[in-house]
Motif scaffolding. Structure first.
Motif, short mmCIF file in Angstrom:
data_model
loop_
_atom_site.label_atom_id
_atom_site.label_comp_id
_atom_site.label_asym_id
_atom_site.label_seq_id
_atom_site.Cartn_x
_atom_site.Cartn_y
_atom_site.Cartn_z
N UNK A 164 0.84 -1.20 0.00
CA UNK A 164 0.00 0.00 0.00
C UNK A 164 0.87 1.25 0.00
N UNK A 165 0.33 2.33 -0.56
CA UNK A 165 1.11 3.54 -0.70
C UNK A 165 1.23 4.30 0.62
N UNK A 166 2.15 5.23 0.66
CA UNK A 166 2.48 6.00 1.86
C UNK A 166 1.28 6.72 2.46
N UNK A 167 0.47 7.37 1.64
CA UNK A 167 -0.70 8.10 2.15
C UNK A 167 -1.73 7.16 2.76
N UNK A 168 -1.90 6.00 2.16
CA UNK A 168 -2.82 5.01 2.73
C UNK A 168 -2.31 4.47 4.05
N UNK A 169 -1.01 4.25 4.13
CA UNK A 169 -0.42 3.79 5.39
C UNK A 169 -0.64 4.84 6.47
#
Length: 178
Positions: A164-169
Motif C-alpha cells: 500500500x502507498x504512503x498516504x494510505x499507510x
C-alpha cells in the motif's frame, strides 16, 4: 530460470518484503508506555520491525512495574532504558520509517526534525505510571495499558506495508488510534 527471466517487478517485490521497518515510540518520560511498545513490537514484529523508544524529557529509569509486567509476559527486557529522543535525531542514528507518540503530552510537543520524513501517528494511551495505590491496582493499570498497546501493534504488524502507498499507510495508522 536464468537471470534474464527475472523481471524488475520481481526484484522490487523481494526487496520491499525483506525490508525491516524502524519504528520509534515517543512518550514524555520514556518509562512505561513507549518502553512497552518497544518491547512488544520487537517481539511481535518478528524481525520485520526494529522498535526503539525515547522521551522528550526522559525520567532516566524504566518504571519497575513496566519491567515486571513485560518479563511476566515473556517479552525481552534486556537493554530497555529510558533515553532522550535527541539520540534518534543525531547523525548516525537509525533512520525511522514510523514514529508514534503514545502520550498526549508528547503529541503536543515540538519534535526534532527526523531524517527521512518518517510516517507519524499519535496513539494515545493513559499513563499507568500516574496511578497511585497498592501494587495490585498499579499492576492492573499497567496490564490494561500493555494489552491496549499490544492490540494496536498487532494491527500494525498485520498491515501489508509493502503493498500500500504512503498516504494510505498514514491514514490507516491514524485510524487505528480511534
Amino acid at each position: 530460470m536464468n537471470d534474464t527471466d527475472i523481471k524488475d517487478t520481481d526484484i522490487k517485490d523481494t526487496n520491499l518484503s525483506d525490508k525491516v521497518y524502524n519504528v520509534l515510540f515517543i512518550c514524555t518520560g520514556n518509562s512505561a508506555r513507549s518502553i512497552m511498545a518497544e518491547a512488544i513490537l520487537n517481539h511481535l514484529g518478528r524481525g520485520r520491525f526494529k522498535a526503539y523508544s525515547a522521551g522528550s524529557h526522559p525520567r532516566g529509569t524504566v518504571h519497575p512495574v513496566t519491567l515486571k509486567l513485560l518479563a511476566s509476559q515473556h517479552y525481552n527486557i534486556d537493554g530497555l532504558r529510558s533515553k532522550s529522543w535527541s539520540e534518534f535525531a543525531q547523525a548516525g542514528a537509525p533512520v525511522m520509517d514510523f514514529i508514534f507518540t503514545v502520550c498526549d503530552q508528547a503529541a503536543g510537543e515540538t519534535c526534532p526534525v527526523w531524517p527521512g520524513q518518517p510516517i507519524s501517528a499519535h496513539w494515545g494511551f493513559a499513563d499507568p505510571a500516574c496511578v497511585t495505590g497498592d501494587s495490585e491496582k498499579q499492576l492492573k493499570t499497567f496490564t490494561t495499558a500493555e494489552l491496549q498497546i499490544a492490540n494496536r501493534i498487532r494491527l500494525l504488524v498485520s498491515l501489508p506495508l509493502d503493498k500500500i502507498d504512503r498516504l494510505s499507510i498514514q491514514a490507516t495508522l491514524r485510524e487505528l488510534a480511534l
